[in-house]
Design a protein around this motif. Structure first.
Motif, PDB file in Angstrom:
ATOM      1  N   SER A 100      64.621  70.322  63.407  1.00  0.00           N
ATOM      2  CA  SER A 100      65.082  70.729  62.077  1.00  0.00           C
ATOM      3  C   SER A 100      66.594  70.645  61.942  1.00  0.00           C
ATOM      4  O   SER A 100      67.131  70.703  60.841  1.00  0.00           O
ATOM      5  N   GLY A 101      67.280  70.555  63.076  1.00  0.00           N
ATOM      6  CA  GLY A 101      68.736  70.464  63.044  1.00  0.00           C
ATOM      7  C   GLY A 101      69.436  71.807  63.054  1.00  0.00           C
ATOM      8  O   GLY A 101      70.661  71.877  63.113  1.00  0.00           O
ATOM      9  N   LYS A 102      68.679  72.906  63.007  1.00  0.00           N
ATOM     10  CA  LYS A 102      69.280  74.235  63.019  1.00  0.00           C
ATOM     11  C   LYS A 102      69.489  74.695  64.457  1.00  0.00           C
ATOM     12  O   LYS A 102      68.564  74.676  65.259  1.00  0.00           O
ATOM     13  N   VAL A 103      70.710  75.096  64.768  1.00  0.00           N
ATOM     14  CA  VAL A 103      71.035  75.568  66.113  1.00  0.00           C
ATOM     15  C   VAL A 103      71.331  77.062  66.032  1.00  0.00           C
ATOM     16  O   VAL A 103      72.335  77.471  65.463  1.00  0.00           O
ATOM     17  N   MET A 104      70.429  77.871  66.592  1.00  0.00           N
ATOM     18  CA  MET A 104      70.575  79.325  66.486  1.00  0.00           C
ATOM     19  C   MET A 104      70.360  79.996  67.839  1.00  0.00           C
ATOM     20  O   MET A 104      69.958  81.140  67.927  1.00  0.00           O
ATOM     21  N   ARG A 105      70.629  79.287  68.907  1.00  0.00           N
ATOM     22  CA  ARG A 105      70.318  79.812  70.228  1.00  0.00           C
ATOM     23  C   ARG A 105      71.277  80.904  70.685  1.00  0.00           C
ATOM     24  O   ARG A 105      70.990  81.638  71.613  1.00  0.00           O
ATOM     25  N   LEU A 106      72.426  81.029  70.033  1.00  0.00           N
ATOM     26  CA  LEU A 106      73.376  82.067  70.426  1.00  0.00           C
ATOM     27  C   LEU A 106      72.863  83.468  70.124  1.00  0.00           C
ATOM     28  O   LEU A 106      73.447  84.452  70.575  1.00  0.00           O
ATOM     29  N   GLN A 107      71.770  83.565  69.367  1.00  0.00           N
ATOM     30  CA  GLN A 107      71.207  84.879  69.088  1.00  0.00           C
ATOM     31  C   GLN A 107      70.712  85.559  70.359  1.00  0.00           C
ATOM     32  O   GLN A 107      70.475  86.762  70.370  1.00  0.00           O
ATOM     33  N   GLY A 108      70.544  84.796  71.414  1.00  0.00           N
ATOM     34  CA  GLY A 108      70.109  85.381  72.678  1.00  0.00           C
ATOM     35  C   GLY A 108      71.092  86.411  73.205  1.00  0.00           C
ATOM     36  O   GLY A 108      70.696  87.420  73.801  1.00  0.00           O
ATOM     37  N   ASP A 109      72.386  86.184  72.984  1.00  0.00           N
ATOM     38  CA  ASP A 109      73.398  87.140  73.435  1.00  0.00           C
ATOM     39  C   ASP A 109      73.248  88.473  72.708  1.00  0.00           C
ATOM     40  O   ASP A 109      73.354  89.542  73.314  1.00  0.00           O
ATOM     41  N   ARG A 110      72.999  88.411  71.410  1.00  0.00           N
ATOM     42  CA  ARG A 110      72.822  89.639  70.633  1.00  0.00           C
ATOM     43  C   ARG A 110      71.592  90.409  71.100  1.00  0.00           C
ATOM     44  O   ARG A 110      71.616  91.640  71.233  1.00  0.00           O
ATOM     45  N   THR A 111      70.506  89.676  71.337  1.00  0.00           N
ATOM     46  CA  THR A 111      69.272  90.335  71.771  1.00  0.00           C
ATOM     47  C   THR A 111      69.443  90.965  73.142  1.00  0.00           C
ATOM     48  O   THR A 111      68.960  92.076  73.396  1.00  0.00           O
ATOM     49  N   ILE A 144      60.018  89.827  75.202  1.00  0.00           N
ATOM     50  CA  ILE A 144      60.211  88.800  74.169  1.00  0.00           C
ATOM     51  C   ILE A 144      61.470  87.990  74.453  1.00  0.00           C
ATOM     52  O   ILE A 144      61.467  86.751  74.424  1.00  0.00           O
ATOM     53  N   ASN A 145      62.542  88.693  74.736  1.00  0.00           N
ATOM     54  CA  ASN A 145      63.819  88.025  74.987  1.00  0.00           C
ATOM     55  C   ASN A 145      63.752  87.142  76.228  1.00  0.00           C
ATOM     56  O   ASN A 145      64.260  86.007  76.234  1.00  0.00           O
ATOM     57  N   GLU A 146      63.119  87.641  77.281  1.00  0.00           N
ATOM     58  CA  GLU A 146      63.015  86.874  78.521  1.00  0.00           C
ATOM     59  C   GLU A 146      62.181  85.612  78.326  1.00  0.00           C
ATOM     60  O   GLU A 146      62.527  84.550  78.845  1.00  0.00           O
ATOM     61  N   ARG A 147      61.089  85.733  77.574  1.00  0.00           N
ATOM     62  CA  ARG A 147      60.230  84.567  77.368  1.00  0.00           C
ATOM     63  C   ARG A 147      60.967  83.476  76.595  1.00  0.00           C
ATOM     64  O   ARG A 147      60.883  82.286  76.931  1.00  0.00           O
ATOM     65  N   ILE A 148      61.697  83.871  75.570  1.00  0.00           N
ATOM     66  CA  ILE A 148      62.454  82.877  74.796  1.00  0.00           C
ATOM     67  C   ILE A 148      63.499  82.199  75.679  1.00  0.00           C
ATOM     68  O   ILE A 148      63.682  80.974  75.621  1.00  0.00           O
ATOM     69  N   SER A 149      64.174  82.980  76.498  1.00  0.00           N
ATOM     70  CA  SER A 149      65.188  82.412  77.397  1.00  0.00           C
ATOM     71  C   SER A 149      64.556  81.438  78.385  1.00  0.00           C
ATOM     72  O   SER A 149      65.136  80.381  78.692  1.00  0.00           O
ATOM     73  N   GLU A 150      63.378  81.775  78.889  1.00  0.00           N
ATOM     74  CA  GLU A 150      62.677  80.885  79.822  1.00  0.00           C
ATOM     75  C   GLU A 150      62.329  79.554  79.159  1.00  0.00           C
ATOM     76  O   GLU A 150      62.477  78.483  79.760  1.00  0.00           O
ATOM     77  N   VAL A 151      61.861  79.624  77.921  1.00  0.00           N
ATOM     78  CA  VAL A 151      61.490  78.405  77.202  1.00  0.00           C
ATOM     79  C   VAL A 151      62.717  77.525  76.980  1.00  0.00           C
ATOM     80  O   VAL A 151      62.689  76.307  77.217  1.00  0.00           O
ATOM     81  N   TYR A 152      63.802  78.128  76.534  1.00  0.00           N
ATOM     82  CA  TYR A 152      65.029  77.360  76.322  1.00  0.00           C
ATOM     83  C   TYR A 152      65.527  76.748  77.631  1.00  0.00           C
ATOM     84  O   TYR A 152      65.972  75.594  77.667  1.00  0.00           O
ATOM     85  N   SER A 153      65.480  77.515  78.698  1.00  0.00           N
ATOM     86  CA  SER A 153      65.972  77.030  79.986  1.00  0.00           C
ATOM     87  C   SER A 153      65.166  75.826  80.468  1.00  0.00           C
ATOM     88  O   SER A 153      65.727  74.838  80.967  1.00  0.00           O
ATOM     89  N   SER A 154      63.856  75.893  80.301  1.00  0.00           N
ATOM     90  CA  SER A 154      63.016  74.772  80.742  1.00  0.00           C
ATOM     91  C   SER A 154      63.250  73.536  79.874  1.00  0.00           C
ATOM     92  O   SER A 154      63.180  72.401  80.361  1.00  0.00           O
ATOM     93  N   GLU A 155      63.552  73.742  78.596  1.00  0.00           N
ATOM     94  CA  GLU A 155      63.824  72.605  77.712  1.00  0.00           C
ATOM     95  C   GLU A 155      65.153  71.946  78.057  1.00  0.00           C
ATOM     96  O   GLU A 155      65.316  70.728  77.873  1.00  0.00           O
ATOM     97  N   ASP A 156      66.093  72.730  78.545  1.00  0.00           N
ATOM     98  CA  ASP A 156      67.366  72.148  78.970  1.00  0.00           C
ATOM     99  C   ASP A 156      67.166  71.212  80.161  1.00  0.00           C
ATOM    100  O   ASP A 156      67.870  70.209  80.305  1.00  0.00           O
TER     101      ASP A 156
END
Length: 214
Positions: A100-111, A144-156
């Motif tokens: 989609s072109g939206k980059v919102m991954r920095l929300q991980g720091d807030r969470t 929830i936060n850990e699972r999202i981080s894991e998904v992002y990490s594996s995609e990297d």
């Protein structure tokens, strides 16, 4: 509290002082028999004054402790709401299609900050009926936060896994749905402590995935 103790002591001293002065005057006027009665009465009044002061002190401490418990309960409620909202925002952002072109991954720091805030919250004085709900909700937000981080990490490491993101985040959506139910139970209990009702907003993408799981 210190001022109260001083005032109680001074009131007892004043009663005894007045009694002895009165007794001394009565000795000169009527002799020692009446003096003994006056001294006895003064001693009784001093004891009664001490008991009254102690009862008032216990009542004041009880009111103060109750007010503190209510304040802690309301603080836990606000923190739980903000943490769940932040985790929900990150989950919603993660479920937005990667192309989609939206980059919102920095929300991980807030969470992560909200997770730490819940972990560091002093639960020692949290009312017993709220403690298990708060602790369970904290673990859900963390998961929830850990699972999202894991998904992002594996995609990297492997970008070909991006199309799998929604399926891989379904477990996080389930936990998020359960977390909302926990928050509603927590809120129902904390309203008795003077908290204001809050409503958790679920994003469109999160709601769509949650509906597909039922």
């Amino acid at each position: 509290m210190f001022v109260f103790i001083i005032l109680s002591f001074l009131s007892s001293v004043a009663i005894l002082g007045i009694t002895f002065v009165g007794a001394h005057c009565l000795v000169a006027m009527f002799g020692g028999e009446i003096t003994a009665w006056v001294q006895s009465l003064g001693a009784i009044l001093a004891i009664v004054s001490g008991f009254a002061a102690a009862i008032w002190q216990v009542r004041a401490q009880r009111i103060e402790a109750q007010a503190e418990r209510h304040a802690i309960a309301r603080a836990a409620h606000i923190l739980a709401f903000e943490a769940l909202e932040t985790a929900g925002d990150r989950l919603e952002a993660a479920l937005i299609p990667p192309d989609s072109g939206k980059v919102m991954r920095l929300q991980g720091d807030r969470t992560t900050e909200m997770v730490l805030a819940m972990r560091e919250f002093d639960t020692v004085k949290l009312p017993a009926d709220l403690l298990p709900l708060f602790v369970r909700l904290r673990s859900h937000v963390f998961a929830i936060n850990e699972r999202i981080s894991e998904v992002y990490s594996s995609e990297d490491k492997d970008e070909e896994r991006k199309p799998e993101r929604e399926d891989r985040l379904k477990s996080a959506v389930r936990v998020y749905t359960d977390a909302i139910k926990l928050f509603e139970k927590l809120q129902s209990a904390v309203l008795e402590y003077g908290a204001q009702e809050k409503s958790v907003q679920t994003g469109n993408e999160t709601g769509r995935v949650a509906a597909s799981l039922t």
